[in-house]
Scaffold this active site. Structure first.
Site, PDB file in Angstrom:
ATOM      1  N   LYS A  52      -1.360   5.497 -23.666  1.00  0.00           N
ATOM      2  CA  LYS A  52      -0.895   4.978 -22.377  1.00  0.00           C
ATOM      3  C   LYS A  52      -1.980   5.079 -21.306  1.00  0.00           C
ATOM      4  O   LYS A  52      -2.156   4.156 -20.503  1.00  0.00           O
ATOM      5  CB  LYS A  52       0.367   5.730 -21.939  1.00  0.00           C
ATOM      6  CG  LYS A  52       1.578   5.439 -22.835  1.00  0.00           C
ATOM      7  CD  LYS A  52       2.797   6.236 -22.416  1.00  0.00           C
ATOM      8  CE  LYS A  52       3.995   5.887 -23.296  1.00  0.00           C
ATOM      9  NZ  LYS A  52       5.200   6.653 -22.941  1.00  0.00           N
ATOM     10  N   SER A 112      10.819   5.773 -22.282  1.00  0.00           N
ATOM     11  CA  SER A 112       9.786   6.176 -21.330  1.00  0.00           C
ATOM     12  C   SER A 112       9.673   5.258 -20.120  1.00  0.00           C
ATOM     13  O   SER A 112       8.928   5.559 -19.193  1.00  0.00           O
ATOM     14  CB  SER A 112       8.423   6.238 -22.042  1.00  0.00           C
ATOM     15  OG  SER A 112       8.068   4.974 -22.546  1.00  0.00           O
TER      16      SER A 112
END
Length: 840
Positions: A727, A684
Site C-alpha cells: 500500500k 481496509s
C-alpha cells in the site's frame, strides 16, 4: 535383350524333413524341393511338359501360408527341373538345378500360379590378385568350417578345391554354409563377384568363431554332466549358444534384463518385493498378452525411479550467497531462509526438505528464484505448472486398470530428474481448479506434509516413495484461493513489489544486459543512464514486478538494433527524456494526477492487489430519496459491510459531526469505487469511506495529497490492516507522501524498507475523531460539535498519536498537540476559560 516369361515358385518346407531354413537356390547348384501348395504344383505341371524351366524365389516370411507377390523377394534363380516325383499324399518332389540369377520386373498374374516378367542378370566378373587372394581365403576357411562342423561330407571340400571360377565358388560356399535365410538371399543379390566373395568370407569367419565357441561350450558341459543327463546337456548347450549369439529365448532374455535392472535400481525391500512379483507375473504371461505391456511399463517406471540416487548438496554458505546475489537483487528474506537451510545441512548432514511458498505479484521473480536456489544448492531443478489442473490424477497418477495409465506429475518429475532430492517448483498453486474428477489441492496435502511425504503413495506405483528430501517450492499471486489446510503445510514467504531503487538496480544488473544479448547488441552500442532508467520506470510502467519494464527495454533494443543494422547510427546513448520519448513515445503515466485534488465527497485510499499496491479513489454522492445506500464498483461482501458500518457511524454521530440527522434521511447516498470491472473486497477501505461520507454531508473538502487505510468499527475505532508495504508503494508511486494508518500498524512499519518510508509522513490514529483534523482542509465539526467531542474524549484512551517524518524524527499530529496542551493547562485557567465561554 528380349524378356522371357517364367513362373517363380516360393518354396515350402514345413512338411519336408530338410534343414531348418528354406533353401535359396544358387546358379549351378542342384537342390531337392518338396512342393505341396496347389499353386506350386500347378506351376510345375505347366512347365514340366515343356522346357522345364521355372523361376525360383524365396518368400520373405516363412510363416505366411498363402504368400502374395509382395511377400516374395525380387531376386531369384531360373532353374531346370531335372526330376519330378508325384507323392501319394499329394504334392510333389522335384530336383532342380540353378542356371542363372534373375530380377523380377513385374508380376503378370497370380492365378492359377505366379507368372512374371524377368530380366536375367550377368555376374560382373573381376580378375586380379585380390580376387585370387579372396578365393584362397574362402577355401581355407571353408576347409576349417568343414572340419569343425562335422555335418558336411569331405567330398564337398574336394569339389570346392576344384572350382576355378570365383562366382561359382562363392555360390557353392553360400549354399553349404549354415547361415540365415536373409544372409543367403544377400549373397544371391550381390552381383559383383569380388563383393560376393568378401561377403561369403565374412560369413565363414563368423561361423568358424561360433563353432569354436560351441566346441568349447560342449567340452565344458561334458565335464559337468554325465551320460544320464544328456537331455539336460543338450538344452544347456542350446542356451549357451543362443547367449553367445545374442539370441536368447525372448522370455528368458526379458526376465534376465529386468532382474538386472531391479538389482541396479537399489530399491527398498518392500518395493523390490513388489517388482519381483510383477516380474514373475510377466514371465507366466504369453509374450503377446495385452497385460504384458502394462507390466513392462510398470517395471520400467519402478526401475527408472531414483530410489537411492541423490545429488550432493553444496554446503559452502558463502558460495550459495554469492550465487543468489548474482541471480537476484534484494529478496533478503528469501535468501536468509535458504542460507539457514544450507547451514543446517552443513551441521546435520541431512535434513528434511522444507516446503516453501513464495507469494507475491507477477513479475517479482518467484519462478526464476527457484532456479537460482537449485543452482546455489547444486541440485537438479524440476518445474511443474499447476495452473488450470483440475484432475486429481495429475498429482497422484492413474491406477493401472486404466488404459494408458501413467504416474502422477510429481513422480514423473522425480523420474526425469534422476535424483531423489531435486528442487521441485509447484508453479501457480493458487490457480488449481476442481471438478468432478477430484480436487488436486487435496492430493497435494500428502506430498507437501513433512510428516507424511516420506511415504508418498502414487496410485500408479502402489508402493511408497520418499519425498522427504525434495525441496518443494510453491508459488502463488494470492493465498485466498489456496485451501487453509494446504496453507498450513507450507512456510509462506511474501515477496512484495519492488521499490523504485530496486527496479533501477535490477534493470541495470540483469534486464539491460539480458536484452542486449538477446538483440545482438554490445554494451558499448547502447547505454541508458541511471536517471533515464528511473524516468522509464516512473513514466512508462506501473507494476509491482519488472515484466513491463523488461518489455520496454526490449522495445528500445529492437529499435536501436534496427538503426544499427540500417547503418543509421553506430551506437546510442540515452541520456535525455527526448531520447527516451523518441523510442517509447509519450509517457503513459502521470505522477501528479488530477484525481488527487481536494474535493467534497472524494477520499483517497490505498489498496492491496495481486499485482502490488495502488490507490483507490472513493466517490460519494447524494440525491433526494429515503436514506438508501447504493454501492457500485464490483464490491465483495466484506467491502459492502464495511461501507454499511461507515454509514452507521455517520448516522449515530451526526450531531457530533455537525450534521443534521434528519437531513441524512432525506437523501439516498451512492458510494462508487472506480474501475468497476475489477473485483474489490476487504475491510481496509472503512476509514476512507467514512471520510468521504462525512465530507459529503458537511461540505468540507478532503485533502487530495493524503491517503488513508484502516478498518472502522461501528463505534469509530480504527482497526489494523495488512499489506502495508504494498500500500505504501502504491501511494508513493503516484506522488502521495502523507499517510493515515491505524495505530496498531505502527509496529509493522519497522519491516518496511527505509527506501519506501524515506520522505513520507505517517499519522497513526486509533479513532475516527483523530482523522478529521488530518484528512480535511479544515475541521468539519462545529463549535458545538467540539464541545461534544471533548466530552466523548474523556472516555477515550490518550490520543498521543505519532507521525514519523522522513528524517526519522517523531512528531505529534496537530490534533494531538492541541489536546495535550489543553490537558497541561492549570485547573484554574480551564475553569476561567469555561466561565468566559459562558459569558460569550
Amino acid at each position: 535383350m528380349e524378356e522371357d516369361k517364367f513362373i517363380p515358385e516360393p518354396e515350402d518346407a514345413r512338411s519336408e524333413p530338410m534343414p531348418d531354413r528354406l533353401p535359396v537356390l544358387f546358379p549351378n547348384m542342384v537342390v531337392p524341393i518338396h512342393v505341396s501348395r496347389e499353386k506350386s504344383v500347378a506351376a510345375i505341371d505347366a512347365v514340366f511338359s515343356g522346357r522345364k524351366l521355372i523361376g525360383l524365389v524365396t518368400q520373405r516370411n516363412e510363416q505366411v501360408e498363402e504368400p502374395a507377390s509382395g511377400d516374395l523377394f525380387t531376386v531369384g534363380t531360373i532353374g531346370l527341373i531335372l526330376r519330378k516325383l508325384v507323392l501319394p499324399e499329394g504334392g510333389a518332389r522335384i530336383l532342380v538345378q540353378g542356371l542363372s540369377r534373375i530380377i523380377i520386373k513385374k508380376f503378370v498374374r497370380e492365378d492359377p500360379y505366379f507368372e512374371a516378367e524377368i530380366e536375367p542378370v550377368t555376374d560382373r566378373k573381376t580378375d586380379g590378385l585380390k580376387v585370387q587372394a579372396l578365393m584362397r581365403s574362402c577355401l581355407e576357411q571353408f576347409k576349417e568350417f568343414v572340419n569343425l562342423s562335422r555335418s558336411l561330407p569331405t567330398e564337398i571340400l574336394v569339389a570346392a578345391n576344384n572350382v576355378r571360377e570365383p562366382a561359382m565358388l562363392a555360390d557353392l560356399l553360400g549354399t553349404h554354409v549354415n547361415i540365415k535365410l536373409e544372409e543367403k538371399q544377400q549373397v544371391l543379390e550381390t552381383f559383383d563377384v569380388r563383393e560376393r566373395l568378401k561377403l561369403v568370407n565374412s560369413f565363414l569367419s563368423r561361423e568358424i568363431q561360433l563353432l569354436n565357441m560351441s566346441n568349447e561350450i560342449q567340452s565344458q558341459v561334458q565335464e559337468e554332466v554325465g551320460k544320464t543327463q544328456r537331455e539336460f546337456f543338450l538344452r544347456e548347450q542350446l542356451k549357451a549358444i543362443q547367449k553367445e549369439l545374442g539370441e536368447l529365448d525372448s522370455k528368458e532374455a526379458e526376465k534376465a534384463k529386468y532382474e538386472e535392472k531391479i538389482a541396479a535400481a537399489k530399491m527398498p525391500q518392500e518395493v523390490e518385493k513388489k517388482a519381483r512379483e510383477e516380474l514373475e507375473r510377466l514371465a507366466r504371461l504369453h509374450p503377446e498378452s495385452a497385460e504384458g505391456g502394462v507390466i513392462r511399463t510398470y517395471l520400467d517406471t519402478l526401475c527408472d525411479l531414483p530410489w537411492s540416487t541423490s545429488t550432493p548438496d553444496t554446503t559452502d554458505i558463502k558460495k550459495s550467497e554469492r550465487i543468489l546475489d548474482e541471480d537476484h537483487y534484494g529478496l533478503e528474506e528469501v535468501k536468509e531462509r535458504l542460507l539457514e537451510f544450507v547451514g543446517v545441512i552443513r551441521m546435520t548432514k541431512r535434513m528434511k526438505g522444507p516446503i516453501l511458498c513464495f507469494v507475491g505479484p507477477p513479475g517479482t521473480g518467484k519462478t526464476s528464484l527457484g532456479k537460482s536456489i537449485a543452482r546455489a544448492l547444486g541440485r537438479k531443478f524440476v518445474r511443474m505448472s499447476l495452473g488450470g489442473i483440475r484432475d486429481e490424477a495429475e498429482i497422484r497418477g492413474h491406477r493401472r486398470t486404466y488404459v494408458g495409465a501413467l504416474p502422477g506429475r510429481i513422480i514423473q518429475g522425480i523420474r526425469n530428474a534422476k535424483t531423489n532430492n531435486p528442487v521441485f517448483m509447484l508453479d501457480e498453486i493458487d490457480k488449481v481448479g476442481m471438478d468432478f474428477r477430484g480436487d488436486p489441492s487435496s492430493a497435494l496435502l500428502e506430498a507437501l506434509d513433512p510428516e507424511q511425504n516420506h511415504s508418498f503413495s502414487d496410485h500408479y506405483l502402489e508402493v511408497p516413495f520418499d519425498l522427504s528430501r525434495v525441496l518443494f517450492i510453491a508459488t502463488a499471486n494470492i493465498l485466498d484461493t489456496v485451501p487453509p489446510a494446504l496453507q498450513d503445510r507450507m512456510e509462506v514467504i511474501r515477496l512484495s513489489g519492488y521499490t523504485e531503487l530496486e527496479k533501477i538496480e535490477i534493470a541495470r544488473r540483469f534486464l539491460v544486459p539480458k536484452q542486449l544479448e538477446a538483440h545482438g547488441l554490445k554494451p558499448a552500442q547502447l547505454t541508458i543512464t541511471r536517471p533515464m532508467l528511473r524516468k522509464l520506470i516512473l513514466d512508462y510502467t506501473r507494476e509491482a514486478g519488472v515484466r513491463n519494464l523488461e518489455r520496454e527495454l526490449a522495445k528500445i533494443c529492437r529499435k536501436v538494433a534496427l538503426k544499427i543494422a540500417a547503418d543509421e547510427i553506430k551506437r546510442e546513448h540515452i541520456t535525455s527524456s527526448k531520447k527516451l520519448q523518441e523510442y517509447l513515445g509519450v509517457r503513459r503515466f502521470d505522477r501528479e494526477e488530477e484525481k488527487l485534488r481536494s474535493q467534497v465527497g472524494v477520499a483517497t485510499g490505498v489498496a492491496w492487489t495481486s499485482v502490488g499496491g495502488d490507490i483507490q479513489v472513493i466517490e460519494a454522492s447524494r440525491m433526494p430519496g429515503q436514506g438508501n445506500l447504493i454501492l457500485t464498483g464490483h464490491l465483495g461482501e466484506v467491502m459492502k459491510e464495511s461501507c454499511q458500518a461507515a454509514m452507521t457511524y455517520l448516522r449515530s454521530n451526526a450531531e457530533t459531526l455537525g450534521v443534521d440527522p434528519a437531513e441524512i434521511k432525506k437523501y439516498d447516498v451512492h458510494i462508487h469505487f472506480p474501475a468497476g470491472a475489477i473485483p474489490k473486497d476487504g475491510p481496509s477501505a472503512g476509514v476512507t469511506v467514512a471520510v468521504a461520507l462525512i465530507s459529503l454531508f458537511t461540505g468540507v473538502k478532503v485533502r487530495g495529497n493524503i491517503a488513508m487505510t484502516g478498518e472502522v468499527s461501528l463505534k469509530g475505532r480504527v482497526l489494523p490492516v495488512g499489506g502495508l508495504k504494498e500500500k505504501l508503494l502504491g501511494a508513493k508511486r503516484v506522488g502521495i507522501h502523507q499517510m493515515i494508518l491505524p495505530a496498531r500498524n505502527e509496529k509493522d512499519l519497522s519491516e518496511v524498507p527505509e527506501e519506501i518510508t524515506r520522505g513520507m509522513k505517517f499519522f497513526f490514529i486509533g479513532h475516527l475523531d483523530d482523522v478529521l483534523p488530518l484528512a480535511f482542509v479544515r475541521d468539519p465539526r462545529t463549535k458545538r460539535a467540539h464541545k461534544q467531542v471533548k466530552a466523548v474524549k474523556k472516555h477515550q484512551p490518550s490520543p498521543k498519536k505519532l507521525a514519523s517524518r522522513g528524517d526519522g524524527k517523531v512528531s505529534r499530529s496537530n490534533a494531538a498537540k492541541k489536546l495535550v496542551e489543553k490537558r497541561k493547562r492549570p485547573a484554574g485557567s480551564r475553569a476561567g476559560a469555561r466561565k468566559s465561554s459562558r459569558k460569550k
